[in-house]
Design a protein around this motif. Structure first.
Motif, PDB file in Angstrom:
ATOM      1  N   ARG A 158       0.819  -1.212   0.000  1.00  0.00           N
ATOM      2  CA  ARG A 158       0.000   0.000   0.000  1.00  0.00           C
ATOM      3  C   ARG A 158       0.855   1.267   0.000  1.00  0.00           C
ATOM      4  NH1 ARG A 158      -1.610   3.355   3.821  1.00  0.00           N
ATOM      5  NH2 ARG A 158      -0.672   2.037   5.439  1.00  0.00           N
ATOM      6  N   LYS A 175       1.719   6.916  -6.679  1.00  0.00           N
ATOM      7  CA  LYS A 175       0.633   7.844  -7.036  1.00  0.00           C
ATOM      8  C   LYS A 175       1.060   9.300  -6.786  1.00  0.00           C
ATOM      9  CE  LYS A 175      -4.080   9.088  -5.686  1.00  0.00           C
ATOM     10  NZ  LYS A 175      -5.204   8.767  -4.750  1.00  0.00           N
ATOM     11  N   ASN A 176       1.727   9.530  -5.676  1.00  0.00           N
ATOM     12  CA  ASN A 176       2.176  10.891  -5.341  1.00  0.00           C
ATOM     13  C   ASN A 176       3.191  11.415  -6.350  1.00  0.00           C
ATOM     14  OD1 ASN A 176       0.540  10.940  -3.090  1.00  0.00           O
ATOM     15  ND2 ASN A 176       2.165  10.295  -1.674  1.00  0.00           N
ATOM     16  N   THR A 215       2.527   1.809  -3.370  1.00  0.00           N
ATOM     17  CA  THR A 215       1.541   2.261  -4.350  1.00  0.00           C
ATOM     18  C   THR A 215       1.182   3.725  -4.136  1.00  0.00           C
ATOM     19  OG1 THR A 215       0.608   0.022  -4.422  1.00  0.00           O
ATOM     20  CG2 THR A 215      -0.747   1.808  -5.297  1.00  0.00           C
ATOM     21  N   GLN A 216       0.997   4.114  -2.885  1.00  0.00           N
ATOM     22  CA  GLN A 216       0.660   5.509  -2.577  1.00  0.00           C
ATOM     23  C   GLN A 216       1.784   6.452  -2.977  1.00  0.00           C
ATOM     24  OE1 GLN A 216      -2.300   6.623  -1.439  1.00  0.00           O
ATOM     25  NE2 GLN A 216      -1.498   8.693  -1.719  1.00  0.00           N
TER      26      GLN A 216
END
Length: 390
Positions: free
Chosen positions: A104, A111-112, A107-108
């Motif tokens: 997680r 995305k950032n 992945t975050q």
């Protein structure tokens, strides 16, 4: 084909003017960052993206070894043979990494990275777009007052009209459309910071360029501008075509062109005069609407003495000295204005002492003085002079 991703990239490219290649590069960097967060390193990670379909693959380049000591960088011979029997010790094997396996946090972070790249590119696009408009006039919508400053919306960004760049006699209401001159565009982490002006002399010049075809095409040149914002502007114009009257072109039929600019400037008066290379003639024109008897200009000292009829002295000087002040700025000369009586008392008018005619006849007969070879040599022409000499 990764239809969802492709559609998203196309929308971003159209709406925010960010190229698809830049966005694909951001995705590539985000995947590499995700691998680094997931595995601890990503020096051997390669990302392949098809720009046509947006299908992507992530591979780790691993060296075939007998005994694996670093699972991120190495692969055993047995496992390599399972991928392809041709591999031997020392070979490089591309092992596919499934992005779905990322945690997680990884992945975050990925995305950032993408969002940050989109923000940076969006800011860069906006900066470049408005930087091209620096030193030009744009139309904006009054948003709100921020203290003594005014926020102006230019479409995609807001500009600031500082108190020092506002005309004191102008008052704007929210949602009102106005034209402003773009002074400066700065690139900041929060986006472009734009300073605009309503007082800059170039605002008048740009308005004439947009309103007068001859000025825009270079047939008529605006040689000089002197402005006291909100009150009066003087501009000196010159024509590169002998068949085109520069003043007439700027004024327009029935004053249509200049009136449109006056309306945009909220009633500011505009004097349009003919430019002349001869400083004496230029100064005489610049003091319009006052009539001038004599101009003695010294181009080396950038100073001039001007004699006007007694009843024209106040008009030549203007209210609170405005006319003379603007004429001085327009020509670049320090101008000393005297009435005929003052000039006679100071001994500056000896050349005219032989004339006893009344002032009205004198004005009709005496032409403008002639400036020759950079020296102050003047000759007066009139029919009365010739008859008197005869």
């Amino acid at each position: 084909m990764n239809t969802e991703l492709l559609e998203a990239l196309n929308i971003l490219e159209q709406e925010k003017n960010i190229s698809k290649d830049t966005l694909l590069e951001a995705i590539e960097q985000s995947l590499i960052q995700a691998c680094k967060n997931h595995f601890g390193k990503a020096d051997n990670v390669k990302v392949y993206i098809d720009p046509e379909t947006c299908n992507f693959s992530v591979y780790a380049e691993k060296t075939v070894v007998e005994k694996v000591e670093d699972s991120v960088m190495e692969i055993s011979l047995a496992n390599a043979k399972m991928v392809d029997s041709k591999y031997e010790l020392g070979d490089i094997v591309n092992v596919e990494i499934k992005s779905k396996e990322f945690g997680r946090i990884a992945t975050q972070n990925a995305k950032n990275v993408i969002l940050q790249k989109i923000r940076e590119e969006e800011r860069k696009v906006l900066y470049n777009e408005y930087f091209e408009k620096e030193k030009d006039v744009v139309t904006g919508i009054v948003q709100r007052n921020m203290g003594k400053n005014i926020s102006i919306n230019l479409g995609k960004v807001d500009a600031m009209l500082n108190e020092s760049e506002q005309v004191k006699t102008e008052h704007f209401r929210p949602t009102e459309r106005i034209k402003v001159y773009v002074l400066e565009v700065k690139d900041t982490p929060k986006g472009p910071k734009i300073q605009v002006s309503r007082t800059h002399p170039e605002l008048v010049k740009r308005l004439f360029e947009s309103e007068v075809t001859e000025v825009r095409e270079g047939i008529v040149e605006i040689k000089s501008i002197a402005r006291e914002a909100g009150s009066r502007t003087k501009i000196a114009v010159w024509s590169n075509d002998s068949d085109v009257d520069p003043v007439g072109a700027c004024v327009g039929m029935n004053g249509a062109r200049v009136n449109a600019i006056v309306e945009e400037l909220r009633g500011e008066k505009i004097d349009i005069i003919n430019w002349d290379e001869n400083p004496a003639f230029l100064i005489e024109n610049a003091l319009s609407p006052a009539k001038v008897i004599s101009v003695m200009a010294d181009p080396d000292e950038k100073a001039a003495k001007v004699i006007v009829p007694d009843y024209q002295l106040s008009l030549a000087i203007g209210k609170e000295g405005q006319n003379a002040r603007l004429a001085a700025r327009l020509t670049g000369f320090k101008i000393d204005i005297k009435s005929e009586t003052q000039a006679r008392e100071a001994g500056d008018f000896e050349i005219f002492e032989e004339y006893d005619e009344d002032m009205d006849e004198f004005e009709e007969d005496v032409d403008v003085n002639e400036y020759e070879d950079g020296e102050n040599e003047y000759e007066e022409y009139s029919e009365k002079d010739e008859s008197a000499d005869a």
